[in-house]
Design a protein around this motif. Structure first.
Motif, PDB file in Angstrom:
ATOM      1  N   ASP A 192       0.823  -1.214   0.000  1.00 28.90           N
ATOM      2  CA  ASP A 192       0.000   0.000   0.000  1.00 28.90           C
ATOM      3  C   ASP A 192       0.856   1.263   0.000  1.00 28.90           C
ATOM      4  OD1 ASP A 192      -2.503   1.432   0.223  1.00 28.90           O
ATOM      5  OD2 ASP A 192      -2.037   1.746   2.347  1.00 28.90           O
ATOM      6  N   CYS A 193       2.030   1.189   0.639  1.00 31.11           N
ATOM      7  CA  CYS A 193       2.883   2.379   0.700  1.00 31.11           C
ATOM      8  C   CYS A 193       4.192   2.181  -0.077  1.00 31.11           C
ATOM      9  CB  CYS A 193       3.175   2.773   2.142  1.00 31.11           C
ATOM     10  SG  CYS A 193       4.034   1.518   3.100  1.00 31.11           S
ATOM     11  N   GLY A 194       4.318   1.055  -0.727  1.00 25.94           N
ATOM     12  CA  GLY A 194       5.520   0.825  -1.536  1.00 25.94           C
ATOM     13  C   GLY A 194       6.759   0.564  -0.716  1.00 25.94           C
ATOM     14  N   ALA A 195       6.580   0.134   0.533  1.00 29.77           N
ATOM     15  CA  ALA A 195       7.751  -0.148   1.378  1.00 29.77           C
ATOM     16  C   ALA A 195       8.245  -1.571   1.154  1.00 29.77           C
ATOM     17  CB  ALA A 195       7.381   0.053   2.843  1.00 29.77           C
ATOM     18  N   GLN A 196       9.545  -1.745   1.326  1.00 25.25           N
ATOM     19  CA  GLN A 196      10.133  -3.076   1.305  1.00 25.25           C
ATOM     20  C   GLN A 196      10.351  -3.512   2.745  1.00 25.25           C
ATOM     21  OE1 GLN A 196      10.570  -4.692  -1.706  1.00 25.25           O
ATOM     22  NE2 GLN A 196       9.500  -2.846  -2.426  1.00 25.25           N
ATOM     23  N   TRP A 197      10.223  -4.782   3.013  1.00 21.42           N
ATOM     24  CA  TRP A 197      10.345  -5.280   4.380  1.00 21.42           C
ATOM     25  C   TRP A 197      11.644  -4.839   5.062  1.00 21.42           C
ATOM     26  CZ3 TRP A 197       7.821  -6.349   8.412  1.00 21.42           C
ATOM     27  CH2 TRP A 197       8.366  -7.132   9.444  1.00 21.42           C
ATOM     28  N   PRO A 198      12.789  -4.869   4.393  1.00 20.91           N
ATOM     29  CA  PRO A 198      14.031  -4.454   5.078  1.00 20.91           C
ATOM     30  C   PRO A 198      14.029  -2.988   5.521  1.00 20.91           C
ATOM     31  CG  PRO A 198      14.535  -5.740   3.115  1.00 20.91           C
ATOM     32  CD  PRO A 198      13.072  -5.432   3.063  1.00 20.91           C
ATOM     33  N   GLN A 199      13.126  -2.185   4.978  1.00 22.58           N
ATOM     34  CA  GLN A 199      13.065  -0.772   5.394  1.00 22.58           C
ATOM     35  C   GLN A 199      12.362  -0.616   6.747  1.00 22.58           C
ATOM     36  OE1 GLN A 199      11.189   0.477   1.571  1.00 22.58           O
ATOM     37  NE2 GLN A 199      12.767   2.063   1.553  1.00 22.58           N
ATOM     38  N   VAL A 200      11.619  -1.630   7.164  1.00 24.60           N
ATOM     39  CA  VAL A 200      10.876  -1.552   8.437  1.00 24.60           C
ATOM     40  C   VAL A 200      11.848  -1.799   9.589  1.00 24.60           C
ATOM     41  CG1 VAL A 200       8.993  -2.528   9.792  1.00 24.60           C
ATOM     42  CG2 VAL A 200       8.763  -2.323   7.308  1.00 24.60           C
ATOM     43  N   GLU A 201      11.925  -0.831  10.519  1.00 29.61           N
ATOM     44  CA  GLU A 201      12.943  -0.901  11.572  1.00 29.61           C
ATOM     45  C   GLU A 201      12.450  -1.563  12.857  1.00 29.61           C
ATOM     46  OE1 GLU A 201      15.220   3.233  11.207  1.00 29.61           O
ATOM     47  OE2 GLU A 201      13.099   3.309  10.676  1.00 29.61           O
ATOM     48  N   HIS A 256       9.113 -15.194   7.288  1.00 30.93           N
ATOM     49  CA  HIS A 256       8.736 -15.462   5.904  1.00 30.93           C
ATOM     50  C   HIS A 256       8.846 -14.215   5.018  1.00 30.93           C
ATOM     51  CE1 HIS A 256       7.385 -19.410   7.165  1.00 30.93           C
ATOM     52  NE2 HIS A 256       6.787 -18.818   8.183  1.00 30.93           N
ATOM     53  N   LEU A 257       9.163 -13.083   5.658  1.00 25.74           N
ATOM     54  CA  LEU A 257       9.365 -11.844   4.896  1.00 25.74           C
ATOM     55  C   LEU A 257      10.855 -11.558   4.706  1.00 25.74           C
ATOM     56  CD1 LEU A 257       6.709  -9.713   6.812  1.00 25.74           C
ATOM     57  CD2 LEU A 257       6.523 -10.461   4.438  1.00 25.74           C
ATOM     58  N   GLY A 258      11.689 -12.348   5.370  1.00 29.92           N
ATOM     59  CA  GLY A 258      13.133 -12.108   5.343  1.00 29.92           C
ATOM     60  C   GLY A 258      13.611 -11.780   6.740  1.00 29.92           C
ATOM     61  N   SER A 259      14.791 -12.298   7.073  1.00 25.96           N
ATOM     62  CA  SER A 259      15.296 -12.142   8.448  1.00 25.96           C
ATOM     63  C   SER A 259      16.162 -10.899   8.551  1.00 25.96           C
ATOM     64  CB  SER A 259      16.085 -13.395   8.846  1.00 25.96           C
ATOM     65  OG  SER A 259      15.225 -14.516   8.816  1.00 25.96           O
ATOM     66  N   THR A 260      15.528  -9.787   8.861  1.00 23.66           N
ATOM     67  CA  THR A 260      16.244  -8.508   8.879  1.00 23.66           C
ATOM     68  C   THR A 260      16.780  -8.157  10.259  1.00 23.66           C
ATOM     69  OG1 THR A 260      14.251  -7.247   9.386  1.00 23.66           O
ATOM     70  CG2 THR A 260      14.705  -7.668   7.053  1.00 23.66           C
ATOM     71  N   GLY A 261      16.350  -8.847  11.277  1.00 19.76           N
ATOM     72  CA  GLY A 261      16.825  -8.548  12.625  1.00 19.76           C
ATOM     73  C   GLY A 261      16.142  -7.355  13.270  1.00 19.76           C
ATOM     74  N   LEU A 262      15.003  -6.940  12.742  1.00 18.52           N
ATOM     75  CA  LEU A 262      14.307  -5.770  13.313  1.00 18.52           C
ATOM     76  C   LEU A 262      13.827  -6.045  14.741  1.00 18.52           C
ATOM     77  CD1 LEU A 262      10.718  -5.305  11.828  1.00 18.52           C
ATOM     78  CD2 LEU A 262      11.842  -7.520  12.131  1.00 18.52           C
ATOM     79  N   ALA A 263      13.591  -4.964  15.479  1.00 17.55           N
ATOM     80  CA  ALA A 263      13.052  -5.088  16.842  1.00 17.55           C
ATOM     81  C   ALA A 263      11.599  -5.536  16.763  1.00 17.55           C
ATOM     82  CB  ALA A 263      13.137  -3.748  17.558  1.00 17.55           C
ATOM     83  N   VAL A 264      11.245  -6.559  17.542  1.00 22.76           N
ATOM     84  CA  VAL A 264       9.866  -7.077  17.533  1.00 22.76           C
ATOM     85  C   VAL A 264       9.357  -7.166  18.975  1.00 22.76           C
ATOM     86  CG1 VAL A 264       8.377  -9.031  16.956  1.00 22.76           C
ATOM     87  CG2 VAL A 264      10.275  -8.428  15.443  1.00 22.76           C
ATOM     88  N   THR A 265       8.189  -6.611  19.218  1.00 26.26           N
ATOM     89  CA  THR A 265       7.605  -6.647  20.570  1.00 26.26           C
ATOM     90  C   THR A 265       6.153  -7.068  20.480  1.00 26.26           C
ATOM     91  OG1 THR A 265       9.030  -4.796  21.188  1.00 26.26           O
ATOM     92  CG2 THR A 265       7.185  -5.286  22.663  1.00 26.26           C
ATOM     93  N   GLN A 266       5.766  -8.005  21.329  1.00 29.77           N
ATOM     94  CA  GLN A 266       4.366  -8.453  21.360  1.00 29.77           C
ATOM     95  C   GLN A 266       3.609  -7.670  22.427  1.00 29.77           C
ATOM     96  OE1 GLN A 266       3.723 -12.489  20.455  1.00 29.77           O
ATOM     97  NE2 GLN A 266       2.122 -12.789  21.975  1.00 29.77           N
ATOM     98  N   VAL A 267       2.391  -7.292  22.082  1.00 28.17           N
ATOM     99  CA  VAL A 267       1.582  -6.458  22.978  1.00 28.17           C
ATOM    100  C   VAL A 267       0.246  -7.142  23.224  1.00 28.17           C
ATOM    101  CG1 VAL A 267       0.519  -4.195  23.293  1.00 28.17           C
ATOM    102  CG2 VAL A 267       2.610  -4.387  21.938  1.00 28.17           C
ATOM    103  N   GLU A 268      -0.104  -7.330  24.496  1.00 22.95           N
ATOM    104  CA  GLU A 268      -1.418  -7.905  24.828  1.00 22.95           C
ATOM    105  C   GLU A 268      -2.137  -6.955  25.772  1.00 22.95           C
ATOM    106  OE1 GLU A 268      -4.607  -9.311  26.467  1.00 22.95           O
ATOM    107  OE2 GLU A 268      -2.957  -9.535  27.866  1.00 22.95           O
ATOM    108  N   ASN A 269      -3.303  -6.503  25.394  1.00 23.48           N
ATOM    109  CA  ASN A 269      -4.094  -5.584  26.221  1.00 23.48           C
ATOM    110  C   ASN A 269      -5.582  -5.844  25.989  1.00 23.48           C
ATOM    111  OD1 ASN A 269      -3.468  -3.790  28.208  1.00 23.48           O
ATOM    112  ND2 ASN A 269      -2.811  -2.139  26.862  1.00 23.48           N
ATOM    113  N   ALA A 270      -5.946  -7.129  25.983  1.00 22.71           N
ATOM    114  CA  ALA A 270      -7.338  -7.555  25.723  1.00 22.71           C
ATOM    115  C   ALA A 270      -7.843  -6.932  24.420  1.00 22.71           C
ATOM    116  CB  ALA A 270      -8.220  -7.226  26.922  1.00 22.71           C
ATOM    117  N   SER A 271      -9.043  -6.393  24.426  1.00 15.89           N
ATOM    118  CA  SER A 271      -9.603  -5.845  23.185  1.00 15.89           C
ATOM    119  C   SER A 271      -8.791  -4.677  22.645  1.00 15.89           C
ATOM    120  CB  SER A 271     -11.035  -5.372  23.420  1.00 15.89           C
ATOM    121  OG  SER A 271     -11.868  -6.449  23.726  1.00 15.89           O
ATOM    122  N   ALA A 272      -8.013  -4.063  23.504  1.00 10.97           N
ATOM    123  CA  ALA A 272      -7.199  -2.916  23.087  1.00 10.97           C
ATOM    124  C   ALA A 272      -5.790  -3.342  22.673  1.00 10.97           C
ATOM    125  CB  ALA A 272      -7.140  -1.888  24.220  1.00 10.97           C
TER     126      ALA A 272
END
Lengths: 121, 381
Positions: free
Chosen positions: B42-51, B71-87
């Motif tokens: 949608d924005c023309g971004a490539q996965w490696p550009q995502v930080e 499955h998008l490529g192993s770029t080593g980006l920071a990944v954080t999981q967020v759980e806040n029920a419906s929010a």
């Protein structure tokens, strides 16, 4: 069970710091100020009805449906959801209710807490 | 121009949704990747550009992000999981916005993905006993609020059902919605009674799905070579938690009131400036309660406001143009991000078949189990 052998007492935690009540009594700290030191006090189980509804579904293993449920002010400022048996009384806001034991659906030796109108206790 | 938390401006540039549905055998990876790949394209971004990436989910398990992203490529980006029920999705979006606003990242992904889980809550494991086994049923709490509201203001319960008629109608025009069927008032009123005056068609369905948004700084816009024409600015982000309610001011309403006041103030707008709201209508009564406490209409007037058509698409302030939780669905993790996708689409003029005209300022607002509230104001400059 209260001294009359019919109705139930409710156990609250009274805050040693601010004097506020928390429910239930084994809360890990005062809901108002966070003080961990709570003294357990027994108060006759009564309350003022704020809102009422009837649950038709989904089925719950322990209770028969339909079941009345109320939002009840059980102490000054403390509002809890609890089962209510209307006993034919119109459930209007402000109605005074009493906590009673009610045998569970599957095991008559076990009891749920249910509020009933004052006159039906 | 207000900026998020007085820091750098943040823009939504890429959105993607994997349509919400009833439970299927599709693995969550497929759902999540579908939304993320759509947002990237949608924005023309490539996965490696995502930080960095924030993943909103409630029921899948630990460390969902890497399982999808490899499955998008192993770029080593920071990944954080967020759980806040419906929010959860709204909170993931907030984290992504703060990441960009604070300068940690220039291009960040927020994605919500969920499968239908067991719905277990921490509140049922706290070692404390409530008075009633019904306290684990959210519909009961809202039916009690409905009883109070209808009695206080003399509102006919049929008005509750009209919320569902509107939102099912909007969802019927939304290709990403779980329900795609218009409902009549007779159908809504005649569906299975759940609790009080709330019938089945006034309750959100359970389901699965995924929604994603890519947020960027102005530097990020440059990196992606975007003009900003299709970008939507995030003007404010607020998250609050429950305070002690009173018999006359239930905490479940006050949390929405206070979080909305705060997010509108941060954005420098008033309720009357809002062209559109996406809000947590897990049960029909919520839409009436929240439009009032958000300041969209006066106390006790939400029913009249709804019946006037003001909250319909094309009305004064479209509420849940997507179909809301009742119609579009509520897969939990994605829901808040689905709201952001809907508002972005509307602001771009790309909501074919359900376009609300001239949407410039909008609120996305979610509540998590009545204890967490997250609000965002989005603006089309």
């Amino acid at each position: 069970m209260s001294e009359d052998g019919k109705t139930l007492d409710l156990l609250f935690g009274k805050c040693a710091a601010c004097g506020g009540l928390s429910f239930p009594a084994n809360a890990y700290g005062c809901a108002t100020c966070g003080e961990p030191d709570l003294e357990t006090i027994a108060v006759p189980g009564c309350g003022k009805l704020l809102a009422f509804t009837t649950l038709y579904a989904p089925p719950l293993p322990s209770i028969e449906l339909p079941q009345g449920v109320g939002e009840i002010e059980i102490a000054d400022g403390i509002v809890e959801e609890a089962m209510v048996d209307a006993h034919g009384v119109e459930m209007t806001p402000g109605l005074e209710l009493i906590a009673m034991p009610k045998p569970t659906k599957d095991d008559p030796e076990k009891f749920d807490l249910v509020f009933v109108p004052e006159g039906a206790a | 121009m207000s900026t998020l938390k007085g820091k750098r401006p943040v823009y939504v540039v890429g959105i993607g949704i994997d349509p919400y549905s009833f439970p299927t055998e599709r693995p969550f990876v497929e759902l999540g990747l579908s939304a993320v790949r759509t947002a990237l394209a949608d924005c023309g971004a490539q996965w490696p550009q995502v930080e960095s990436a924030y993943v909103g989910t409630s029921s899948i398990g630990m460390a969902v992000g890497r399982v999808m992203f490899r499955h998008l490529g192993s770029t080593g980006l920071a990944v954080t999981q967020v759980e806040n029920a419906s929010a959860s999705g709204s909170s993931a979006f907030r984290m992504a916005c703060l990441d960009v606003a604070s300068g940690v990242s220039d291009i960040c992904l927020a994605v919500g993905v969920d499968k239908t889980g067991d719905g277990k809550r921490a509140a049922s494991k706290d070692g404390l006993e409530g008075l009633s086994p019904t306290r684990a049923i959210p519909a009961v709490r809202f039916a009690l609020l409905a009883d109070r509201y209808c009695k206080t203001y003399g509102v006919d319960p049929v008005v509750l059902a009209q919320v569902a008629v509107k939102n099912h109608g909007n969802a019927a025009k939304n290709p990403f919605a779980q329900f795609r069927k218009e409902r009549t008032i007779e159908s809504v009123m005649g569906s299975t009674r759940i609790v009080g005056d709330i019938t089945q068609q006034q309750c959100c369905p359970r389901g699965e799905g995924a929604a994603a948004a890519i947020v960027v700084s102005e530097e990020g816009l440059k990196r992606l070579g975007l003009s900003g024409d299709r970008a939507v600015r995030v003007a404010a982000s607020v998250s609050t938690s429950e305070t002690v309610g009173t018999p006359t001011k239930p905490s479940m309403i006050e949390i929405v009131r206070h979080s909305t006041e705060a997010v509108l103030a941060e954005a420098g707008v008033t309720p009357k400036d809002l062209d559109m709201i996406e809000l947590h209508d897990a049960f029909s009564i919520e839409e009436l309660l929240y439009t009032e406490c958000m300041g969209i209409c006066g106390e006790g007037q939400a029913g009249d406001y709804l019946m006037s058509g003001a909250t319909q698409i094309g009305g004064e302030c479209a509420v849940n143009a997507s179909g809301g939780l009742i119609g579009m669905g509520h897969p939990i993790g994605p829901t808040g991000l689905g709201q952001v996708c809907e508002i972005t689409r509307q602001m771009r003029g790309e909501a074919e078949g359900r376009q609300h005209p001239n949407t410039k300022t909008a609120l996305a607002h979610m509540v998590g189990l009545g204890t967490i509230a997250v609000g965002h104001v989005l603006v089309k400059d």
